[in-house]
Scaffold this motif. Structure first.
Motif, PDB file in Angstrom:
ATOM      1  N   SER A 113      23.315  22.828 -31.073  1.00  0.00           N
ATOM      2  CA  SER A 113      23.575  21.452 -31.492  1.00  0.00           C
ATOM      3  C   SER A 113      23.484  20.470 -30.331  1.00  0.00           C
ATOM      4  N   ASP A 114      24.079  20.825 -29.196  1.00  0.00           N
ATOM      5  CA  ASP A 114      23.988  19.944 -28.032  1.00  0.00           C
ATOM      6  C   ASP A 114      22.555  19.862 -27.526  1.00  0.00           C
ATOM      7  N   GLY A 115      21.850  20.990 -27.624  1.00  0.00           N
ATOM      8  CA  GLY A 115      20.471  21.020 -27.136  1.00  0.00           C
ATOM      9  C   GLY A 115      19.544  20.117 -27.924  1.00  0.00           C
ATOM     10  N   VAL A 116      19.632  20.161 -29.258  1.00  0.00           N
ATOM     11  CA  VAL A 116      18.735  19.338 -30.072  1.00  0.00           C
ATOM     12  C   VAL A 116      19.112  17.862 -30.003  1.00  0.00           C
ATOM     13  N   ARG A 117      20.375  17.569 -29.653  1.00  0.00           N
ATOM     14  CA  ARG A 117      20.781  16.170 -29.488  1.00  0.00           C
ATOM     15  C   ARG A 117      20.418  15.623 -28.112  1.00  0.00           C
ATOM     16  N   GLY A 118      20.104  16.522 -27.193  1.00  0.00           N
ATOM     17  CA  GLY A 118      19.753  16.083 -25.855  1.00  0.00           C
ATOM     18  C   GLY A 118      20.934  15.882 -24.940  1.00  0.00           C
ATOM     19  N   THR A 119      22.131  16.308 -25.356  1.00  0.00           N
ATOM     20  CA  THR A 119      23.312  16.106 -24.514  1.00  0.00           C
ATOM     21  C   THR A 119      23.441  17.170 -23.430  1.00  0.00           C
ATOM     22  N   ASP A 120      22.562  18.186 -23.458  1.00  0.00           N
ATOM     23  CA  ASP A 120      22.585  19.228 -22.431  1.00  0.00           C
ATOM     24  C   ASP A 120      21.408  19.109 -21.477  1.00  0.00           C
ATOM     25  N   GLU A 121      20.749  17.961 -21.453  1.00  0.00           N
ATOM     26  CA  GLU A 121      19.583  17.796 -20.579  1.00  0.00           C
ATOM     27  C   GLU A 121      19.953  17.953 -19.111  1.00  0.00           C
ATOM     28  N   VAL A 122      21.111  17.411 -18.741  1.00  0.00           N
ATOM     29  CA  VAL A 122      21.579  17.523 -17.362  1.00  0.00           C
ATOM     30  C   VAL A 122      22.932  18.211 -17.391  1.00  0.00           C
ATOM     31  N   ARG A 123      23.009  19.413 -16.800  1.00  0.00           N
ATOM     32  CA  ARG A 123      24.241  20.184 -16.860  1.00  0.00           C
ATOM     33  C   ARG A 123      24.654  20.657 -15.487  1.00  0.00           C
ATOM     34  N   VAL A 124      25.969  20.836 -15.344  1.00  0.00           N
ATOM     35  CA  VAL A 124      26.526  21.360 -14.113  1.00  0.00           C
ATOM     36  C   VAL A 124      26.920  22.815 -14.299  1.00  0.00           C
ATOM     37  N   GLY A 125      27.324  23.183 -15.508  1.00  0.00           N
ATOM     38  CA  GLY A 125      27.837  24.515 -15.781  1.00  0.00           C
ATOM     39  C   GLY A 125      26.759  25.556 -16.059  1.00  0.00           C
ATOM     40  N   PRO A 126      27.120  26.599 -16.830  1.00  0.00           N
ATOM     41  CA  PRO A 126      26.214  27.694 -17.146  1.00  0.00           C
ATOM     42  C   PRO A 126      24.960  27.214 -17.875  1.00  0.00           C
ATOM     43  N   ILE A 127      23.977  28.112 -17.983  1.00  0.00           N
ATOM     44  CA  ILE A 127      22.708  27.737 -18.606  1.00  0.00           C
ATOM     45  C   ILE A 127      22.898  27.388 -20.073  1.00  0.00           C
ATOM     46  N   ARG A 128      21.978  26.589 -20.580  1.00  0.00           N
ATOM     47  CA  ARG A 128      21.914  26.278 -22.000  1.00  0.00           C
ATOM     48  C   ARG A 128      20.509  26.639 -22.463  1.00  0.00           C
ATOM     49  N   LEU A 129      20.451  27.497 -23.438  1.00  0.00           N
ATOM     50  CA  LEU A 129      19.166  28.031 -23.890  1.00  0.00           C
ATOM     51  C   LEU A 129      18.257  26.950 -24.447  1.00  0.00           C
ATOM     52  N   VAL A 130      18.820  26.071 -25.269  1.00  0.00           N
ATOM     53  CA  VAL A 130      18.015  25.014 -25.880  1.00  0.00           C
ATOM     54  C   VAL A 130      17.812  23.850 -24.918  1.00  0.00           C
ATOM     55  N   GLY A 131      18.901  23.401 -24.316  1.00  0.00           N
ATOM     56  CA  GLY A 131      18.831  22.248 -23.428  1.00  0.00           C
ATOM     57  C   GLY A 131      17.889  22.451 -22.256  1.00  0.00           C
ATOM     58  N   GLN A 132      17.807  23.689 -21.771  1.00  0.00           N
ATOM     59  CA  GLN A 132      16.926  23.981 -20.644  1.00  0.00           C
ATOM     60  C   GLN A 132      15.595  24.580 -21.107  1.00  0.00           C
ATOM     61  N   ARG A 133      15.363  24.535 -22.414  1.00  0.00           N
ATOM     62  CA  ARG A 133      14.104  24.997 -23.014  1.00  0.00           C
ATOM     63  C   ARG A 133      13.777  26.448 -22.676  1.00  0.00           C
ATOM     64  N   LEU A 134      14.826  27.268 -22.668  1.00  0.00           N
ATOM     65  CA  LEU A 134      14.641  28.692 -22.418  1.00  0.00           C
ATOM     66  C   LEU A 134      14.401  29.456 -23.711  1.00  0.00           C
ATOM     67  N   ALA A 135      14.824  28.887 -24.830  1.00  0.00           N
ATOM     68  CA  ALA A 135      14.644  29.531 -26.134  1.00  0.00           C
ATOM     69  C   ALA A 135      14.422  28.455 -27.183  1.00  0.00           C
ATOM     70  N   ALA A 136      13.720  28.810 -28.241  1.00  0.00           N
ATOM     71  CA  ALA A 136      13.458  27.867 -29.326  1.00  0.00           C
ATOM     72  C   ALA A 136      14.756  27.538 -30.049  1.00  0.00           C
TER      73      ALA A 136
END
Length: 292
Positions: free
Chosen positions: A62-85
């Motif tokens: 949900s955060d990934g498709v909204r774009g709120t995980d584009e810039v992160r300090v914490g652990p990886i985000r699969l969607v936000g960092q475009r690691l997974a569909a």
């Protein structure tokens, strides 16, 4: 395509103590009454773990498709960092929810605690709508309420209720573990205030501001200590939980001392370790109350 290691990291294994801790306390409180069914304990633990993983993947999606995980300090985000569909992560979330649902229904059927059927359904809905849907309540500053209710009260008391009637000790433990789990989310959102403020994610930390969020974290940890004292009125051995106190010293020092960004990542891990140790020791203390 994300690697297996990245999928595992995306499930955020460091958050899993928050899932197990209430099960430990609920089981310890049940043992204190002389009624424990170990099969139910295992099922409850698996339900909690599956639900936690589902929440984590759902939040990632949900955060990934909204774009709120584009810039992160914490652990990886699969969607936000475009690691997974996005669809793959969403599927993983619903698969975890399905596992939690099947295991939860099994536990309900075996224990006959049918009241947990609608409550369990609400837990899954709350897990999805934390950051999912048109108006996610996590963006409205209500995430800590969800965590306290479902990963504190419901998980602890629900576990206990499958085996025996609820007791004061169970309630004290539920409030305590719910508070510490909420503290983990508070620390997470404290770290993300700068990015959440920019992306419009109005978490409780954003609404309260930096200073009051830090005070809230300390207060929530203090609640666990108070609940330990109250639980000790039913079994003095519950005071064993205070042996976990040194584990929370550094997280409190970092939060109170003004740590920000990446410097708060150890705080999240440290609070999780404290929660698990505190819950395990409290569970043992309550269980000893049955024998002595």
């Amino acid at each position: 395509m994300a690697t297996l290691a990245q999928w595992i990291e995306g499930a955020r294994p460091r958050t899993l103590p928050a899932a197990i801790s209430p099960i430990l306390i609920g089981s310890g409180a049940a043992y204190q009454t002389g009624h424990i069914v170990w099969g139910y304990v295992v099922l409850a633990a698996l339900v909690a773990l599956a639900l936690q993983v589902g929440v984590n993947y759902a939040n990632d999606y949900s955060d990934g498709v909204r774009g709120t995980d584009e810039v992160r300090v914490g652990p990886i985000r699969l969607v936000g960092q475009r690691l997974a569909a996005p669809t793959s992560v969403k599927t993983a979330a619903f698969a975890a929810f399905a596992v939690a649902g099947v295991l939860g229904i099994t536990l309900i059927v075996l224990s006959g605690l049918w009241v947990m059927l609608p409550i369990g359904a609400l837990a899954i809905l709350a897990a999805w709508y934390y950051t999912g849907g048109r108006r996610p309540y996590g963006y409205l500053g209500l995430g800590e309420v969800f965590v306290f209710v479902f990963f504190g009260l419901v998980a602890t008391l629900g576990t206990m209720a499958t085996m025996t009637t609820l007791t004061a000790a169970g309630w004290w433990g539920a409030i305590g573990v719910g508070s510490v789990t909420s503290a983990i989310l508070v620390a997470n959102n404290l770290r993300d205030i700068p990015t959440d403020s920019v992306t419009g994610k109005r978490t409780l930390a954003v609404r309260l501001g930096d200073k009051r969020t830090r005070a809230l974290y300390v207060a929530l940890v203090a609640v666990a200590c108070v609940m330990t004292a109250l639980a000790a009125l039913t079994s003095v051995y519950a005071l064993l939980a205070l042996l976990a106190a040194p584990l929370i010293a550094r997280p409190i020092r970092d939060v109170a001392g003004g740590a920000t960004g990446r410097d708060l990542i150890p705080t999240l891990a440290g609070t999780g370790v404290f929660e698990l140790a505190w819950a395990a020791l409290l569970a043992v203390g309550l269980a000893l109350g049955y024998h002595f």
